[in-house]
Design an enzyme around this catalytic site. Structure first.
Site, mmCIF file in Angstrom:
data_model
loop_
_atom_site.group_PDB
_atom_site.id
_atom_site.type_symbol
_atom_site.label_atom_id
_atom_site.label_comp_id
_atom_site.label_asym_id
_atom_site.label_seq_id
_atom_site.Cartn_x
_atom_site.Cartn_y
_atom_site.Cartn_z
ATOM 1 N N CYS A 150 -0.148 -5.677 -9.967
ATOM 2 C CA CYS A 150 -0.380 -4.508 -9.444
ATOM 3 C C CYS A 150 -0.174 -3.405 -10.587
ATOM 4 C CB CYS A 150 0.706 -4.491 -8.314
ATOM 5 S SG CYS A 150 0.814 -2.582 -7.315
ATOM 6 N N CYS A 198 7.006 -0.246 -10.060
ATOM 7 C CA CYS A 198 7.870 -0.111 -9.055
ATOM 8 C C CYS A 198 9.154 -1.468 -9.636
ATOM 9 C CB CYS A 198 7.745 -0.582 -7.591
ATOM 10 S SG CYS A 198 6.437 0.402 -7.015
ATOM 11 N N CYS A 234 9.750 -4.737 -8.099
ATOM 12 C CA CYS A 234 8.768 -5.609 -7.505
ATOM 13 C C CYS A 234 8.126 -6.750 -8.419
ATOM 14 C CB CYS A 234 7.642 -4.683 -7.143
ATOM 15 S SG CYS A 234 6.192 -5.735 -6.409
ATOM 16 N N CYS A 256 1.669 -9.555 9.737
ATOM 17 C CA CYS A 256 1.586 -8.540 8.678
ATOM 18 C C CYS A 256 0.892 -8.991 7.536
ATOM 19 C CB CYS A 256 2.905 -8.153 8.351
ATOM 20 S SG CYS A 256 3.924 -7.415 9.775
ATOM 21 N N CYS A 281 -0.726 -5.549 11.429
ATOM 22 C CA CYS A 281 0.143 -4.892 10.353
ATOM 23 C C CYS A 281 -0.545 -4.918 8.909
ATOM 24 C CB CYS A 281 1.639 -4.824 10.448
ATOM 25 S SG CYS A 281 2.520 -3.741 9.312
ATOM 26 N N CYS A 308 5.004 1.870 9.836
ATOM 27 C CA CYS A 308 6.121 1.112 9.458
ATOM 28 C C CYS A 308 6.795 1.605 8.120
ATOM 29 C CB CYS A 308 5.790 -0.450 9.281
ATOM 30 S SG CYS A 308 6.829 -1.624 8.765
ATOM 31 N N ARG A 314 14.306 -3.262 11.078
ATOM 32 C CA ARG A 314 14.262 -4.483 10.914
ATOM 33 C C ARG A 314 15.167 -4.982 9.655
ATOM 34 N NH1 ARG A 314 8.448 -4.826 9.553
ATOM 35 N NH2 ARG A 314 8.087 -5.442 11.859
#
Length: 367
Positions: free
Chosen positions: A69, A73, A76, A113, A144, A204, A276
């Protein structure tokens, strides 16, 4: 507890059970500062005003494209900026995703998801993703996706394909955000959520705790989520999973009681949302998870993996549900309610197994 105090707390809980979008930071910080027992008492009252207190919504999460990616972040392992030992994987074939969705449904999940490590989906990839959504939706599962940033046109196409939920977390407070991510702005995240909502999908959105943020940042994150109109239907509260190779691998652990406090405050601020208990559950003992459910958490990811990090195995979840008297939430979106309910109630008795075969991917950019 005196009758007067009990009546006062009941009245406060009734007021808090109302849907509000105008919580001040001072009000939220005052909730965090309550004695722990009082905070959980109020959160439980709010929770029971909107939900079956012993029902937990069960979702399964599959990484449909892993690694490389371009975002930075700091938490991550999928970021291409850090050497975490995670192999780059191509976009999964549609048939393999559908097979995983069927297995998840048979194992008791009511929502499937799918996550892809993208900044935003490209056109060639989006065409494949749209087919995935429609095929999974046809099974009777809620769908999702988390694909990074999406514009209005992309959001509309996803909604037309049958996508129920779009996940896009705010991660942390606006003030602390720049310490965690520099390649995408807070405004970018809010714009994606607005595009999703405008397209008619459910939202979400949550955040990650334990990234070195101050208590005020946790309050400010929840304030941002509570300001969204309507509130996100799902609010994942994640405990940081410290992955070697990421800049946050050595950050100080968050006290579990502080984490549970955040769950309780999220429940009070967003009474009708599913809160969640998400990433980090692998590292939590049963007592912490039990407190989180008592504080108002009523959704989990079920299975042995969350994208690239561990998650409690199905047998452990079943044992915990049995101890606490919890049961999977029944969803009305399934074609055969009786069959689905039986699957949900029996699901946690079986160990979830997911295909990990090396040759199940293809390069969607060449399609």
């Amino acid at each position: 507890m005196s009758n007067a105090l009990h009546a006062s707390l009941n009245g406060q809980a009734q007021r808090e059970a109302e849907i509000r979008h105008d919580w001040s930071l001072a009000e939220i910080e005052a909730l965090f500062a309550l004695p722990f027992n009082d905070l959980l008492f109020r959160a439980q009252q709010v929770h029971r005003a909107h939900f079956d207190a012993n029902a937990v919504q069960v979702s399964t999460l599959l990484s449909i494209k892993t690694g490389a990616c371009p975002e930075d972040c700091k938490y991550c392992p999928q970021s291409g900026h850090y050497a975490t030992g995670l192999d780059k994987e191509k976009l999964l074939e549609i048939e393999k995703v559908v097979a995983q969705a069927k297995a998840a449904q048979e194992a008791g999940a009511s929502r499937f998801c799918m996550g892809a490590a993208w900044r935003s989906p490209r056109e060639k990839d989006l065409a494949v993703v749209l087919e995935m959504v429609s095929r999974v939706k046809a099974l009777g599962l809620e769908t999702c996706m988390t694909l990074g940033m999406v514009d209005g046109a992309q959001a509309s196409r996803l909604a037309e394909a049958g996508l129920d939920y779009y996940n896009h977390n705010l991660d942390t407070s606006p003030e602390y955000y720049g310490e965690i991510i520099t390649t995408r702005t807070y405004a970018d995240r809010l714009e994606t959520l607005a595009n999703v909502r405008e397209a008619g999908m459910k939202v979400c959105a949550g955040g990650i705790l334990g990234m070195g943020e101050a208590p005020r940042d946790r309050a400010a994150l929840l304030q941002q989520l509570a300001r969204l109109e309507p509130h996100p239907e799902s609010v994942p509260i994640n405990m940081l999973v410290k992955v070697p190779g990421t800049p946050l691998e050595d950050v100080e652990d968050l006290d579990p009681i502080d984490f549970v406090r955040a769950i309780a405050v999220a429940r009070i601020l967003m009474p009708a949302s599913h809160v969640r208990l998400s990433a980090g559950r692998e590292q939590m003992d049963e007592s912490t998870q039990a407190l989180a459910f008592l504080a108002g958490a009523n959704s989990i990811f079920y299975g042995d993996k969350l994208l690239t990090t561990g998650n409690p195995q199905a047998t452990r979840d079943r044992a915990l549900f049995d101890k606490l008297g919890l049961h999977p939430e029944r969803r009305d979106t399934c074609h055969d309610d009786d069959r689905q309910q039986a699957a949900l109630e029996g699901a946690l008795a079986r160990q979830t197994t997911q295909a990990r075969n090396a040759g199940l991917a293809y390069d969607a950019t060449q399609a």
